[in-house]
Design an enzyme around this catalytic site. Structure first.
Site, short mmCIF file in Angstrom:
data_model
loop_
_atom_site.label_atom_id
_atom_site.label_comp_id
_atom_site.label_asym_id
_atom_site.label_seq_id
_atom_site.Cartn_x
_atom_site.Cartn_y
_atom_site.Cartn_z
N THR A 161 0.89 -1.09 0.00
CA THR A 161 -0.01 -0.02 -0.14
C THR A 161 0.95 1.41 -0.13
O THR A 161 1.57 1.55 1.21
CB THR A 161 -0.74 0.13 1.19
OG1 THR A 161 -1.80 -0.95 1.28
CG2 THR A 161 -1.86 1.36 1.12
N LYS A 172 -6.95 1.80 -2.86
CA LYS A 172 -6.89 1.46 -1.48
C LYS A 172 -6.79 2.31 -0.60
O LYS A 172 -7.06 2.13 0.36
CB LYS A 172 -5.41 0.66 -1.71
CG LYS A 172 -4.84 0.16 -0.45
CD LYS A 172 -5.79 -0.92 0.14
CE LYS A 172 -5.43 -1.33 1.71
NZ LYS A 172 -4.08 -2.04 1.67
N LYS A 203 -0.31 5.60 8.47
CA LYS A 203 0.42 5.94 7.41
C LYS A 203 -0.80 5.97 6.36
O LYS A 203 -0.44 6.89 5.27
CB LYS A 203 1.15 4.83 7.07
CG LYS A 203 2.39 4.84 5.75
CD LYS A 203 1.66 4.15 4.69
CE LYS A 203 1.54 2.41 5.07
NZ LYS A 203 1.32 1.76 3.93
#
Length: 373
Positions: free
Chosen positions: A174, A249, A317
């Site tokens: 990701t 995502k 994050k």
């Protein structure tokens, strides 16, 4: 391997990407270097199949494929050599599923001991990403963050050094879109193909082969890697140009992080007013806002235990990257911004390695402080 990405490489390749026609010159650059993502997918779907969901996606230019089991081993369907880089919470079970399906798998991880159980299952081992990529036809990478993803792909002894025409690199990490574009450009410069394929799902879906792949990039590699994706996941989406998979995502994880923060507030409020939070979990699970995440995480949150399926530091994050993506297209995201601050507080309390549901502890701390004032 202590791979290091040189500053000259970063400057050369980041600036070459930023100046490429694929990125609008009017893009608002943010601290996370997220690109502006087109709202239209440029590649028409090669075919369309409904997923297990009852919803139809026929109005969207994306391919959704349900992964069904079929006769024959993986070697019958996909006789090529497969590399896997990064064997953490997600990468290890993904690689294990490939091995158990009969694939010829070669693995690498910075901490070699994490490779041992896979080697015992039949995997081969190489001491660097470069050597894995050189010895394999298609190489997957599952890294923790953009910096690691770039380093493993493009750094000294990185996978790109072992790529060549006919090979493929599938990054299932990701990351933000511009990082994915950077890696893709470096891989394609070798004549190899590139596919970004971040996954929706955490530890248990990875173990069960029930991940959702959000792919974009070279469609030839997408079709070539499909049997492998089907071993590791329950469905896959082809979304067009590199960057669209990363964007999808980040949007999904932005929603998930905000949902968990709101759920945490609800659990604490139910306790505060004298309700049984266990009953709240049951009520939520049977209503319109039912979500597997609430039913799975709720009981352990009530017990203040947070077995790690998706680390809190990774959720924070992803929120940071999602906010950068929103900034790049001047999209206000006040809920996600507030949620990100809450996860940052949780990290400051040394909860980064706990499951992301531990964000409730940041709220609990605030509640206790207000009661003591």
């Amino acid at each position: 391997m202590a791979a290091t990405l040189g500053s000259s490489f970063i400057k050369t390749h980041y600036f070459s990407i930023l100046s490429s026609p694929s990125i609008s010159s009017s893009m608002a650059l943010c601290s996370t270097f997220c690109p502006q993502i087109s709202t239209r997918f440029r590649y028409p779907p090669p075919f369309f199949t409904k997923t297990h969901s009852s919803s139809s996606f026929s109005s969207v230019s994306a391919t959704s494929i349900s992964c069904q089991s079929s006769n024959g081993t993986a070697k019958d369907k996909f006789p090529e050599r497969v590399g896997f880089l990064g064997l953490g919470i997600m990468g290890s079970p993904m690689a294990q599923n490939l091995i158990k399906a009969g694939c010829d798998v070669t693995v690498w991880n910075r901490t070699k001991s994490k490779c041992d159980h896979l080697i015992n299952l039949g995997a081969k081992y190489k001491p660097s990403p470069e050597e894995v990529a050189s010895s394999c036809d298609v190489t997957f990478a599952m890294l923790a963050d953009p910096e690691s993803a770039v380093d493993v792909a493009c750094g000294r002894q990185g996978a790109a050094n072992g790529m060549s025409p006919g090979k493929g690199y599938v990054d299932v990490s990701t990351v933000d879109g511009i990082t994915s574009k950077l890696i893709g450009q470096r891989i394609r410069a070798t004549g190899a193909s590139f596919l970004e394929a971040p996954v929706s799902g955490s530890k248990k879906p990875a173990e069960d082969g029930q991940l959702i792949f959000l792919t974009a990039g070279d469609i030839s590699l997408y079709e070539r890697a499909a049997p492998l994706l089907d071993i590791m996941g329950k469905s896959r989406f082809y979304l067009g140009d590199v960057g669209n998979g990363a964007a999808m995502k980040l949007v999904v994880n932005m929603i998930m992080g905000s949902m968990m923060a709101s759920f945490s507030e609800g659990l604490l409020l139910s306790e505060k007013v004298g309700l049984d939070p266990k009953v709240l979990v049951e009520v939520v699970s049977q209503g319109a806002i039912s979500a597997p995440m609430f039913l799975t995480k709720g009981p352990s949150m009530i017990q203040s235990t947070y077995p790690t399926a998706f680390p809190l530091k990774h959720q924070q994050k992803d929120l940071r990257l999602a906010l950068g993506l929103a900034e790049s297209v001047s999209q206000p995201t006040p809920i996600a911004a507030a949620t990100n601050e809450l996860y940052k507080v949780a990290k400051s309390h040394n909860l980064g390695d706990e499951d992301f549901s531990a964000v409730i502890e940041a709220l609990r701390t605030k509640l206790q402080r207000s009661e003591n004032q």
